[in-house]
Design an enzyme around this catalytic site. Structure first.
Site, PDB file in Angstrom:
ATOM      1  N   ALA A 612      11.301 -12.648 -29.933  1.00  0.00           N
ATOM      2  CA  ALA A 612      12.067 -11.835 -31.163  1.00  0.00           C
ATOM      3  C   ALA A 612      11.326 -10.438 -31.683  1.00  0.00           C
ATOM      4  O   ALA A 612      11.914  -9.686 -31.810  1.00  0.00           O
ATOM      5  CB  ALA A 612      12.636 -12.411 -32.069  1.00  0.00           C
ATOM      6  N   TYR A 636      18.166  -7.305 -33.283  1.00  0.00           N
ATOM      7  CA  TYR A 636      18.589  -7.133 -34.736  1.00  0.00           C
ATOM      8  C   TYR A 636      18.113  -5.574 -35.050  1.00  0.00           C
ATOM      9  O   TYR A 636      16.947  -5.288 -34.724  1.00  0.00           O
ATOM     10  CB  TYR A 636      18.063  -8.357 -35.452  1.00  0.00           C
ATOM     11  N   THR A 638      16.247  -4.660 -37.277  1.00  0.00           N
ATOM     12  CA  THR A 638      14.748  -4.264 -37.394  1.00  0.00           C
ATOM     13  C   THR A 638      13.706  -4.726 -36.350  1.00  0.00           C
ATOM     14  O   THR A 638      12.629  -4.272 -36.556  1.00  0.00           O
ATOM     15  CB  THR A 638      14.493  -5.442 -38.599  1.00  0.00           C
ATOM     16  N   LYS A 639      14.445  -4.955 -35.268  1.00  0.00           N
ATOM     17  CA  LYS A 639      13.680  -5.258 -34.138  1.00  0.00           C
ATOM     18  C   LYS A 639      13.019  -3.816 -33.144  1.00  0.00           C
ATOM     19  O   LYS A 639      13.734  -2.824 -33.716  1.00  0.00           O
ATOM     20  CB  LYS A 639      14.014  -6.148 -33.092  1.00  0.00           C
ATOM     21  N   ASN A 640      12.326  -4.214 -32.275  1.00  0.00           N
ATOM     22  CA  ASN A 640      11.729  -3.033 -31.853  1.00  0.00           C
ATOM     23  C   ASN A 640      12.600  -2.078 -30.881  1.00  0.00           C
ATOM     24  O   ASN A 640      12.348  -0.902 -30.918  1.00  0.00           O
ATOM     25  CB  ASN A 640      10.485  -3.505 -30.847  1.00  0.00           C
TER      26      ASN A 640
END
Length: 842
Positions: A612, A636, A638-640
């Site tokens: 993740a 999500y 906030t992910k890269n």
């Protein structure tokens, strides 16, 4: 003649496949599609849009009326080559399947190792397969004139006569390779020559000069037939770079004095020469060498040719030299006179000259100016030969590169062909800036409200802000306008692109990273009575999915330095009930996945890598996604990269992938697109009780757009992490423990987890509050699972079971780290953290 092209998706491979098929040869090919990923890793894209491989193949079949067998796979997989040779029985093998970049091989140890192993192993596999399965076939391998280096004598075609102390012999000309890549080519040449000697194989080793050009006959008939044209520092040649610079009004930038001399050959002539070699094979046991080029120019002269052609076409073009990143090994003035008679003896005659071909290139590139400008940061190198530091070169005279701006008429009107990969238009220009604009100041964003400001009046700097640009919005709008919103063609396209990006055989798009973990366990057969090992230093969903299958989560502590699950603690936790290990990558840094795989497989357990945090990370040159039995990713916000909500499961196990594809849509035998799309049928079966865990085309469109920018976004995250590390390490010393990349691994830098140490180790909560007071958001990753109410109540944890995780959990905080941060934002965080921590220590 049956001709197999290894590396068919590349610049030459795709062009050659078309040419040979039109001449009536039976053509087949294989490719792992990594060239697309490598170029994205360098923060760039093809200047001319290229279609997905399936669309390319469909267009070629339509035009040539010939079936074109294609295998997607890696030449390092000998079983794949065996299968191809048995099924296709090639009479000629064209080896274009190596990593073709000197700068890429010079980035660091990891890249050098990958290039050498990839290139040598692929050549060995082809040689042994020819020996055993196609001994009469002809191997044509693409070498490089760079193998010779720049000797002070003329360069023959492979061999020369030596007279030494009264004795003579005919010997291979000594090679003086200037990069790890070129040395891999030298070693490959020697291995091929030896194979011809001992096994009687026949081979043509083509020492090719710089090939350039945008088209061959027939490409203009269908945009899906276009070949790629790269211009970044690693995969773009000098002439490509100069042409792309001229098209967007950027200074043309020769390295150093520009006296380096090269041989050049138009693309159409290169294809013609390769065809001559194939249609006139050597004798059994013969190893021959062709020097393949048409004209020689110094880089300085070449820059002048491009400038003059551009001016003739009404473009602004100036020459401004930059530092030579290869100065450690490259002489800028040298003797250079290679022979090139063998191809002329076979009938080669140049069809055009460099100047005329450059004019054609500029004409073809002009409609794609915005696409090139979006990746302007790729036009100047930062890979230097003398060390592993990434430092952008500077101009030797003239303007500062940071001040270059694209001309006002770059409007992106004629960018991409239907169905082709599209590059982000705005984000690249933003990312190239020395001072990145934050999303709140980007075009179309609302001004910050009062509650978005800190007590001192500065704009509040959140812990995270996703980078959404116009290309993302356009991708989503296109799907909304299409009328197909749920799981459909965009999801399939996203799956294929994602699998290629992480070098995974299969990718399955899902509604979340949690769903990916859950369905992975279900597909692996995990159920009541089983145990699954994981770490307490992770988000709660990682353990919840184990519980949802009826299995029991077994926690093991973390390594005190890396904060990753500790393989030494996994071994004692393995029991007869252990069915799987969920190995979590913390903060973007890969865990010790190779060691964990060995432990698990020796015990008969499967490994799920929870990636993740680690899209874009790699271990031993292999992308995360291509290593574990199953790898899961999260998108999500906030992910890269983000799809809003979403996830992906990658695996090489077709049984797992097939079952997850069914489970994500209620256990149905057909998804909605297969039932309601063109040519679909309403008929379906329900194989088992499944779940509702599919991704939608709206989300997939956003994911595709974001995925194309992932290397550039990761590069910015890496730069921010380096800035944090340099500044905080110097200013705070033993008051903090900094995260760092592990040997043999590349981090995706999802988080920057700072651990307080020494006399301030108990000040974490105070620091979070004080930073918030200064308008800087932070977060904590994570509260150890066994200290939360659910796990205490269900499993009886009281604290003290996992002391390392507990220690980290009390003193770690994550600093803001996302590509939309400007250097000013980063410095603001550094200043605030330094001031506060040094104040606590007084």
């Amino acid at each position: 003649m049956r001709m197999f092209i290894a590396g068919m998706d590349g610049y030459l491979g795709w062009s050659l496949a078309q040419h040979l098929a039109r001449r009536g040869h039976e053509v087949a090919g294989a490719d792992n599609l990594l060239r697309r990923s490598w170029v994205r890793e360098m923060g760039s894209d093809s200047a001319i849009p290229i279609a997905p491989i399936n669309d390319r193949l469909r267009a070629l079949r339509e035009q040539t009326k010939q079936e074109i067998p294609f295998w997607r796979g890696d030449l390092r997989d000998y079983s794949l080559i065996e299968r191809i040779f048995r099924e296709f029985q090639p009479e000629a093998v064209i080896h274009l399947g190596e990593c073709p970049s000197a700068p890429y091989s010079m980035i660091d140890r990891e890249h050098a190792t990958f290039v050498q192993f990839n290139n040598l192993e692929s050549t060995f596999n082809l040689l042994f397969a020819m020996r055993d399965l196609a001994p009469g076939a002809h191997l044509l391998k693409l070498g490089s004139m760079g193998e010779y280096g720049t000797p002070e004598v003329d360069i023959p075609e492979g061999f020369f006569d030596v007279d030494f102390r009264g004795r003579t012999d005919r010997m291979p000309f000594p090679r003086q390779a200037p990069s790890w890549y070129h040395w891999s080519k030298v070693h490959g040449s020697n291995n091929i020559m030896f194979a011809c000697k001992i096994w009687g194989l026949r081979a043509t080793d083509v020492m090719q000069g710089v090939v350039f050009g945008t088209r061959t006959d027939g490409m203009a008939d269908d945009p899906r037939l276009c070949t790629r044209l790269d211009f970044d520092q690693a995969f773009g040649t000098a002439i490509n770079r100069f042409a792309c610079q001229a098209v967007i009004g950027h200074p043309i930038t020769p390295y150093g004095s520009g006296g380096q001399v090269r041989g050049f050959l138009p693309l159409a002539d290169s294809i013609g020469c390769l065809t001559l070699g194939l249609e006139n094979p050597p004798q059994a046991g013969e190893y021959r060498v062709f020097n393949q080029f048409a004209e020689t120019y110094s880089i300085r002269q070449l820059a002048g040719v491009v400038r003059d052609a551009a001016r003739d076409l009404g473009m602004k073009a100036e020459i401004t030299p930059v530092e030579n990143p290869r100065a450690a090994v490259e002489r800028e003035e040298h003797h250079y006179r290679p022979d090139h008679q063998h191809l002329r003896d076979l009938g080669y005659q140049p069809s055009t000259d460099v100047a005329a071909e450059v004019r054609a290139m500029l004409t073809d590139l002009r409609p794609h100016r915005d696409r090139i400008a979006a990746h302007v940061q790729a036009l100047l190198p930062d890979v230097r030969w003398e060390d592993e530091r990434r430092r952008r070169v500077g101009y030797l005279a003239g303007p500062d590169s940071a001040r270059w701006t694209p001309p006002a008429d770059l409007d992106g009107g004629a960018d991409a062909a239907p169905g082709a990969d599209r590059a982000p238009a705005a984000a690249g220009r933003v990312l190239a800036s020395a001072d990145l604009a934050t999303a709140a100041h980007a075009p179309g964003r609302r001004p910050a409200a009062d509650h978005d400001r800190a007590a001192d009046g500065q704009q509040y700097l959140p812990f995270h802000r996703p980078v959404i640009d116009e290309s993302d919005l356009a991708a989503v709008r296109e799907v909304l306008a299409s009328g197909w919103l749920t799981h459909g063609p965009r999801c399939r396209e996203f799956e294929a692109a994602f699998a290629a990006a992480v070098d995974a055989p299969r990718a399955v798009a899902l509604s979340s990273g949690t769903a990916a973990l859950h369905l992975a366990l279900v597909a692996l057969g995990v159920g009541p009575g089983d145990e699954v090992i994981t770490t307490p230093m992770t988000f709660c969903s990682c353990a919840h999915v184990i519980e949802h299958t009826g299995a029991t989560p077994v926690l093991v502590d973390i390594d005190p330095l890396t904060m990753q699950i500790d393989p030494d603690r996994i071994a004692p936790a393995l029991t007869s009930r252990t069915r799987a290990i969920i190995a979590v990558d913390y903060g973007g840094h890969p865990c010790q996945i190779e060691e964990i795989m060995k432990l698990a497989h020796a015990h008969g357990a499967a490994v799920i890598q929870d990636a993740a945090h680690s899209l874009g990370a790699a271990v031993s040159g292999r992308p995360v996604g291509a290593i574990a039995d199953v790898t899961t990713f999260s998108f999500y916000p906030t992910k890269n990269i983000t799809t809003g909500e979403g996830g992906m499961l990658c695996t090489g196990d077709d049984a797992v992938a097939d079952r997850v594809e069914s489970l994500r849509l209620h256990g149905l035998s057909r998804d909605a697109w297969s039932r309601y799309g063109a040519g679909g049928t309403w008929r379906y079966d329900v194989a088992e009780a499944g779940f509702k865990a599919n991704l939608t085309d709206i989300q997939a469109a956003l994911g595709l757009s974001q995925l194309r920018r992932e290397p550039a976004l990761r590069a910015r995250r890496t730069a921010i992490a380096a800035r944090y590390g340099d500044a905080l390490g110097t200013a705070l010393g033993d008051l903090v423990d900094l995260p760092a990349e592990q040997d043999g691994a590349r981090s995706a830098w999802h988080l920057y987890p700072l651990r307080l140490a020494g006399q301030v180790r108990d000040s974490r909560d105070r620091l979070i509050a004080d930073l918030d007071g200064r308008g800087i958001g932070t977060s904590v990753h994570f509260v150890p699972l066994h200290l939360t109410s659910h796990f205490r109540q269900r499993y009886g944890f009281t604290g003290g079971e996992y002391p390392i995780a507990e220690d980290v959990g009390t003193r770690v905080l994550s600093l803001p780290l996302y590509p939309a941060m400007s250097d000013r934002d980063v410095d603001r965080v550094i200043t605030a953290v330094t001031d506060l921590i040094t104040g606590y220590a007084r």
